[in-house]
Design an enzyme around this catalytic site. Structure first.
Site, PDB file in Angstrom:
ATOM      1  CG  LEU A 177     -39.192 -82.517 -30.924  1.00 42.60           C
ATOM      2  CD1 LEU A 177     -39.000 -83.958 -31.360  1.00 42.60           C
ATOM      3  CD2 LEU A 177     -38.085 -81.658 -31.506  1.00 42.60           C
ATOM      4  CG  HIS A 178     -44.899 -78.274 -30.829  1.00 43.98           C
ATOM      5  ND1 HIS A 178     -45.930 -79.024 -31.334  1.00 43.98           N
ATOM      6  CD2 HIS A 178     -44.762 -78.660 -29.539  1.00 43.98           C
ATOM      7  CE1 HIS A 178     -46.412 -79.805 -30.393  1.00 43.98           C
ATOM      8  NE2 HIS A 178     -45.711 -79.618 -29.291  1.00 43.98           N
ATOM      9  CB  ALA A 179     -43.082 -74.387 -35.225  1.00 45.32           C
TER      10      ALA A 179
END
Length: 97
Positions: free
Chosen positions: A14-16
Site C-alpha cells: 500500500l504505497h503511492a
C-alpha cells in the site's frame, strides 16, 4: 465491531497509487475505518499518510475494522459489514495493484 481480514495484493504494497485507490474507497464509504496488521493498533484508513507509513507490504494480512461506538447513526451494522467487504475486495483486486 465490524471486522474483516484482507490480503494486500498490490506488488508494491500500500504505497503511492494502490494506497490512494484504497483511501479513496474508504473515504467514499463515509465510515471511520481503521487498518492494522500483526496485532498493532489500527491507523485511520481515510488518511493516505497514515496508510502509506504503516508498511503494508504485498501479501500481508490486514484487519479492517469499524468501532461500533464510532459507527454513524445512519449506518446499520449490516451496512458497515458490506462496506468492509467492498474494501476487502479493493485490497485483493487488481484495482489496488
Amino acid at each position: 465491531m465490524p471486522v474483516r481480514k484482507a490480503v494486500v495484493t498490490a506488488a508494491v504494497g500500500l504505497h503511492a497509487r494502490p494506497a490512494a485507490v484504497f483511501v479513496r474507497a474508504v473515504t467514499a464509504t463515509g465510515l471511520p475505518v481503521t487498518i492494522s496488521k500483526d496485532g498493532r493498533p489500527g491507523v485511520d484508513a481515510r488518511s493516505l499518510l497514515e496508510v502509506m507509513t504503516e508498511d503494508f507490504e504485498c501479501g500481508c494480512q490486514v484487519e479492517l475494522a469499524i468501532a461500533a461506538e464510532a459507527l454513524p447513526a445512519r449506518y446499520s451494522l449490516a451496512e458497515a459489514e458490506r462496506a468492509l467487504e467492498e474494501l476487502q475486495n479493493v485490497l485483493e483486486s487488481a484495482a489496488a495493484a
